[in-house]
Scaffold this motif. Structure first.
Motif, mmCIF file in Angstrom:
data_model
loop_
_atom_site.group_PDB
_atom_site.id
_atom_site.type_symbol
_atom_site.label_atom_id
_atom_site.label_comp_id
_atom_site.label_asym_id
_atom_site.label_seq_id
_atom_site.Cartn_x
_atom_site.Cartn_y
_atom_site.Cartn_z
ATOM 1 N N ALA A 52 32.634 -131.105 23.569
ATOM 2 C CA ALA A 52 33.542 -131.220 24.714
ATOM 3 C C ALA A 52 33.108 -132.323 25.671
ATOM 4 O O ALA A 52 33.910 -133.179 26.065
ATOM 5 C CB ALA A 52 33.615 -129.883 25.449
ATOM 6 N N ALA A 53 31.819 -132.315 26.057
ATOM 7 C CA ALA A 53 31.323 -133.238 27.076
ATOM 8 C C ALA A 53 31.157 -134.669 26.577
ATOM 9 O O ALA A 53 31.428 -135.627 27.309
ATOM 10 C CB ALA A 53 29.992 -132.721 27.623
ATOM 11 N N LEU A 54 30.710 -134.825 25.330
ATOM 12 C CA LEU A 54 30.411 -136.163 24.814
ATOM 13 C C LEU A 54 31.564 -136.788 24.031
ATOM 14 O O LEU A 54 31.726 -138.009 24.035
ATOM 15 C CB LEU A 54 29.170 -136.106 23.908
ATOM 16 N N PHE A 55 32.366 -135.951 23.373
ATOM 17 C CA PHE A 55 33.383 -136.491 22.470
ATOM 18 C C PHE A 55 34.809 -136.038 22.804
ATOM 19 O O PHE A 55 35.747 -136.426 22.114
ATOM 20 C CB PHE A 55 33.041 -136.114 21.027
ATOM 21 N N GLY A 56 34.951 -135.206 23.836
ATOM 22 C CA GLY A 56 36.273 -134.741 24.241
ATOM 23 C C GLY A 56 36.968 -133.883 23.213
ATOM 24 O O GLY A 56 38.204 -133.823 23.157
ATOM 25 N N GLU A 57 36.180 -133.184 22.384
ATOM 26 C CA GLU A 57 36.743 -132.341 21.329
ATOM 27 C C GLU A 57 36.778 -130.875 21.750
ATOM 28 O O GLU A 57 35.781 -130.347 22.262
ATOM 29 C CB GLU A 57 35.926 -132.503 20.042
ATOM 30 N N ARG A 88 38.738 -126.367 32.043
ATOM 31 C CA ARG A 88 39.303 -127.668 31.675
ATOM 32 C C ARG A 88 40.028 -127.604 30.325
ATOM 33 O O ARG A 88 40.519 -128.606 29.824
ATOM 34 C CB ARG A 88 38.200 -128.723 31.617
ATOM 35 N N ASN A 89 40.061 -126.397 29.736
ATOM 36 C CA ASN A 89 40.738 -126.159 28.459
ATOM 37 C C ASN A 89 40.122 -126.949 27.311
ATOM 38 O O ASN A 89 40.795 -127.310 26.346
ATOM 39 C CB ASN A 89 42.232 -126.480 28.566
ATOM 40 N N LEU A 90 38.810 -127.194 27.411
ATOM 41 C CA LEU A 90 38.101 -127.866 26.333
ATOM 42 C C LEU A 90 37.363 -126.880 25.428
ATOM 43 O O LEU A 90 37.098 -127.178 24.264
ATOM 44 C CB LEU A 90 37.102 -128.887 26.908
ATOM 45 N N ILE A 91 37.011 -125.726 25.992
ATOM 46 C CA ILE A 91 36.329 -124.675 25.226
ATOM 47 C C ILE A 91 37.036 -123.350 25.495
ATOM 48 O O ILE A 91 37.466 -123.080 26.627
ATOM 49 C CB ILE A 91 34.838 -124.585 25.611
ATOM 50 N N LYS A 92 37.122 -122.540 24.453
ATOM 51 C CA LYS A 92 37.691 -121.201 24.600
ATOM 52 C C LYS A 92 36.718 -120.201 24.001
ATOM 53 O O LYS A 92 36.320 -120.331 22.843
ATOM 54 C CB LYS A 92 39.050 -121.103 23.905
ATOM 55 N N ILE A 93 36.318 -119.220 24.817
ATOM 56 C CA ILE A 93 35.409 -118.163 24.370
ATOM 57 C C ILE A 93 36.207 -116.880 24.155
ATOM 58 O O ILE A 93 36.928 -116.436 25.050
ATOM 59 C CB ILE A 93 34.300 -117.879 25.418
ATOM 60 N N VAL A 94 36.095 -116.298 22.982
ATOM 61 C CA VAL A 94 36.813 -115.052 22.675
ATOM 62 C C VAL A 94 35.822 -114.043 22.121
ATOM 63 O O VAL A 94 35.137 -114.316 21.131
ATOM 64 C CB VAL A 94 37.952 -115.289 21.658
ATOM 65 N N TYR A 95 35.748 -112.896 22.778
ATOM 66 C CA TYR A 95 34.912 -111.800 22.271
ATOM 67 C C TYR A 95 35.761 -110.920 21.374
ATOM 68 O O TYR A 95 36.819 -110.429 21.772
ATOM 69 C CB TYR A 95 34.336 -110.984 23.423
ATOM 70 N N PHE A 96 35.309 -110.752 20.141
ATOM 71 C CA PHE A 96 36.029 -109.920 19.176
ATOM 72 C C PHE A 96 35.320 -108.579 19.066
ATOM 73 O O PHE A 96 34.192 -108.496 18.580
ATOM 74 C CB PHE A 96 36.080 -110.614 17.816
ATOM 75 N N ASP A 97 35.985 -107.534 19.543
ATOM 76 C CA ASP A 97 35.408 -106.191 19.511
ATOM 77 C C ASP A 97 35.583 -105.613 18.105
ATOM 78 O O ASP A 97 36.690 -105.265 17.693
ATOM 79 C CB ASP A 97 36.104 -105.307 20.542
ATOM 80 N N ILE A 98 34.472 -105.513 17.379
ATOM 81 C CA ILE A 98 34.545 -105.066 15.978
ATOM 82 C C ILE A 98 34.917 -103.595 15.856
ATOM 83 O O ILE A 98 35.264 -103.126 14.775
ATOM 84 C CB ILE A 98 33.209 -105.321 15.248
ATOM 85 N N THR A 99 34.856 -102.861 16.985
ATOM 86 C CA THR A 99 35.204 -101.431 16.949
ATOM 87 C C THR A 99 36.675 -101.184 17.289
ATOM 88 O O THR A 99 37.153 -100.067 17.189
ATOM 89 C CB THR A 99 34.332 -100.643 17.940
ATOM 90 N N ALA A 100 37.389 -102.246 17.684
ATOM 91 C CA ALA A 100 38.757 -102.058 18.176
ATOM 92 C C ALA A 100 39.786 -101.943 17.056
ATOM 93 O O ALA A 100 40.898 -101.459 17.281
ATOM 94 C CB ALA A 100 39.137 -103.211 19.097
ATOM 95 N N GLY A 101 39.440 -102.423 15.868
ATOM 96 C CA GLY A 101 40.355 -102.294 14.741
ATOM 97 C C GLY A 101 41.394 -103.400 14.634
ATOM 98 O O GLY A 101 42.280 -103.347 13.795
#
Length: 254
Positions: A52-57, A88-101
């Motif tokens: 994100a910071a160096l290459f804008g990806e 800045r919409n460059l990174i998205k963090i998503v927690y996946f709850d493995i117990t939620a089904g």
């Protein structure tokens, strides 16, 4: 025959891209395998932050162990403002709850199509695979192909065969997007296999092994690019530290 130039995804970690002959070939699925304290999650966070910071990806981080706040805290310890990159919409963090089904494959497909990242992290593959084996594959709509196979051919399936079915489907789904992807896994202490499942090292495009050795008050870490398709790479063990993130010790190999 003309030589086809390989498009690469740079890690941004000084010395590592050189060891990879310019970076990870774009679209490769790479296994980051190591024990506790080797910096698997740190490596993955750094890969996204540098992208994100160096290459804008744009980068997508799918976590099955740490939630968003915990990852913010971990990144902050290295001076990385992960939350700002999300804003800045460059990174998205998503927690996946493995117990939620919820269906992991349905979720990852929706996230990739919506966010359109260039880099993807799945941390950890070990937790994800184990949870699907324990809870029952048929409960996850995204893995219905395995359920169908069992219905058509109801032969008792070993855990390794079930793991292989899960992993093949997961890798196939990710591979179709041609994104540079890192997946973390535990490295067994006896190192008879290069992953916790003993399968993913064969179907991944690359394997990066992270090692830790503590001797008295001293500690040593080394990494080895065990496998990387579509490129030549350094074969030696490379010493590294975890201070302001992952940093290689220049020209020091084992």
């Amino acid at each position: 025959m003309a030589i086809v130039e390989v498009t690469r995804t740079k890690t941004g970690i000084q010395g590592l891209d050189k060891a990879l002959n310019g970076g990870i070939p774009e679209g490769n699925i790479v296994l980051i395998s190591g024990g506790a304290g080797t910096g698997k999650s740190t490596f993955c966070l750094q890969f996204l932050m540098n992208g994100a910071a160096l290459f804008g990806e744009k980068g997508l981080y799918l976590s099955t162990e740490q939630n968003k706040e915990e990852l913010y805290k971990q990144a902050g310890g290295f001076g990385w403002n992960l939350e700002a990159m999300e804003q800045r919409n460059l990174i998205k963090i998503v927690y996946f709850d493995i117990t939620a089904g919820d269906s992991f494959l349905e979720k990852i497909n929706a996230l990739i199509n919506d966010f359109k990242p260039k880099r993807v992290i799945v941390d950890s593959l070990t937790t994800l695979t184990d949870s699907l084996l324990v809870s029952g594959i048929s409960d996850d709509k995204g893995f219905s192909m395995v359920q169908i196979a069992e219905t058509v051919n109801p032969i008792p399936r070993t855990e390794q065969i079930m793991s292989k079915s899960i992993l093949y489907r997961l890798f196939k789904e990710i591979k179709k997007y041609k994104l540079s992807t890192l997946l973390t896994t535990e490295l067994p202490e006896d190192e008879k296999t290069l992953s916790a499942d003993g399968v993913s090292e064969f179907i991944s495009d690359g394997v990066l092994l992270l090692h830790y050795l503590g001797v008295g008050s001293s500690e040593f870490r080394s990494m080895q690019i065990r496998k990387m398709r579509y490129t030549s790479h350094k074969k030696d063990f490379i010493l590294y530290d975890i201070e302001d993130g992952i940093s290689l010790k220049e020209e020091k190999t084992i």
